[in-house]
Write an enzyme that holds these catalytic residues in place. Structure first.
Site: not given
Ligand code: CA
Length: 430
Positions: A207, A239, A140, A263, A205, A246, A243, A259, A378, A133
């Site tokens: 992607e 993904d 971002h 996925t 996320e 993380q 948080r 993570k 975000e 990834d």
């Molecule tokens: Ca990611």
């Protein structure tokens, strides 16, 4: 290899009538998926309108007789072997599919090989051995950096080196699979010691996923000029990210358990050939930015003109039959600092062997405006600006029962619009 052909002809139509004018799967798209089929380990199918052509049945009916014999491995139970064939064969198979699905003479033989797409049960289309990834959207990276280091959001390496980490292939699941909220170790701001428990800051996320074809032996880099030819196809990728886990675990080696619990990828793989009409140049770099180092300079570099969006529907919204809320919309081709080819050539620049069926995530696709941010971290600015839903609910991060759906379409002047289908997942309790 990069010229349009009759399979891209906007005037071409199919005897599968639902394909004509279809917003996502007209005959110009022809993406692949792997589906459950009897007692087999899986079968490759091609989307055409509201239906899908099962390739083993089509081959049985005589389709593909004129193809190079090696190319008929497209009818195997996963796409790896076919993705290991030369790109000329990828194109030959697409042409043979396009020709047969547009020629009414084929209808009597191929109609028995059609299935309703809605009735398909999907499987991950490749045996994915490795998943990487990246972090290729500067918007971002800047937003995340702003939350962590307001005075120094973008680290000095960002404009020099495509940042990435090795993800986990075993927990990649197909669209529609439930996603269990993870447990993990966190260090809440108000606590005096870390604790182990249910993640309270679950996020998505948005992607793109890039499936690779071919292989480069260990110790053999992929030159920048050859990197784009390694793209077999693309999909949507979520993904999922915890948080709170993380932020406590990520230093100094990067994401780990925050993570790798799930996925999600969309079911259909849009091929490199289908994407040809949607190639556009990368956005210009700021004049103050460094030129990429020599090995990252891709001749005639391109990205994909794709409009992506995120929809959210809570359990309450679905119970009441409310429509999902569109949370974000972003233009992929305007969002990324590093191109797909740059990610590939960088990945192999140390001699790392990339294998057919390997999956590369682009990193969260965020654009310059709040409405184009590709994750809740975000979008809600770490929960300080909660998302207000139409029914009065609000979200800082995902709650149990929340359903996240990504969609995407590729548009270009003079080309028939094609779509990715959906990348869907519901959060279930820990
Ligand atoms: Ca990611």
């Amino acid at each position: 290899m990069s010229a349009l052909d009759r399979s891209h002809d906007p005037g071409r139509t199919s005897w599968v009538s639902s394909a004509n004018g279809h917003p996502e799967f007209p005959i110009q798209n022809l993406p692949y998926a792997r589906v459950k089929h009897g007692n087999t380990p899986g079968a490759i199918a091609v989307a055409i309108g509201d239906e899908a052509l099962l390739l083993p049945a089509a081959i049985e009916a005589g389709w593909g007789n004129d193809l190079p014999p090696g190319a008929l491995c497209v009818g195997m139970s996963a796409l790896n072997v076919f993705a290991g064939r030369p790109p000329t064969e990828w194109r030959a198979v697409r042409l043979a599919l396009s020709d047969a699905l547009s020629d009414p003479d084929w209808e009597p033989r191929l109609r028995p090989a059609l299935r309703s797409r809605a009735a398909l049960e999907h499987l991950v289309p490749f045996q994915i051995y490795d998943y990487t990834d990246f972090y290729a959207s500067m918007f971002h990276a800047t937003n995340v950096g702003l939350m962590l280091r307001p005075d120094n959001p973008l680290l000095p390496n960002y404009k020099w080196v495509p940042i990435g980490y090795h993800g986990r292939a075993s927990s990649i699941v197909i669209s529609g699979s439930p996603v269990r909220r993870p447990r993990g170790q966190t260090y809440p701001p108000a606590a005096s010691v870390p604790t182990f428990g249910v993640s309270r800051s679950l996020d998505y996320e948005l992607e793109l996923g890039i499936f690779l074809g071919g292989r480069n032996p260990l110790g053999t880099p992929v030159p920048a000029s050859e990197a784009a030819a390694r793209i077999f196809g693309v999909c949507l990728l979520n993904d999922w990210s915890a948080r709170d886990i993380q932020s406590w675990e990520y230093q100094p080696l990067g994401p780990f358990l925050a993570k790798n619990f799930a996925t999600t990828i969309s079911a259909w793989v849009l091929t490199a050939d289908a994407l040809l009409p949607f190639r556009v140049p990368m956005p210009a770099r700021a004049v103050s930015d460094p030129e990429p180092l020599e090995y990252l300079r891709v001749p005639n570099d391109w990205t994909i003109a794709a409009d992506l969006e995120v929809e959210l529907a809570t359990a309450k919204m679905r119970d009441h039959g409310d429509a999902a809320m569109t949370v974000s919309r972003v233009q992929f081709d305007q969002a990324m600092y590093w191109s797909p080819a740059q990610l590939i050539t960088h990945h192999a620049s140390n001699g790392c062997n990339l294998y057919m069926g390997d999956l590369l995530g682009t990193g969260t696709v965020s654009g310059p405006t709040p409405a184009s941010r590709g994750c809740l971290l975000e979008r809600t600015w770490r929960g300080t600006e909660p998302l207000m839903l139409p029914n009065g609910e609000s979200r800082k991060f995902l709650e149990d029962g929340d359903e996240v759906v990504f969609r995407g379409t590729c548009r270009a002047p003079g080309a028939v619009t094609i779509g990715f289908g959906e990348c869907r997942g519901v959060v279930v309790p820990a």
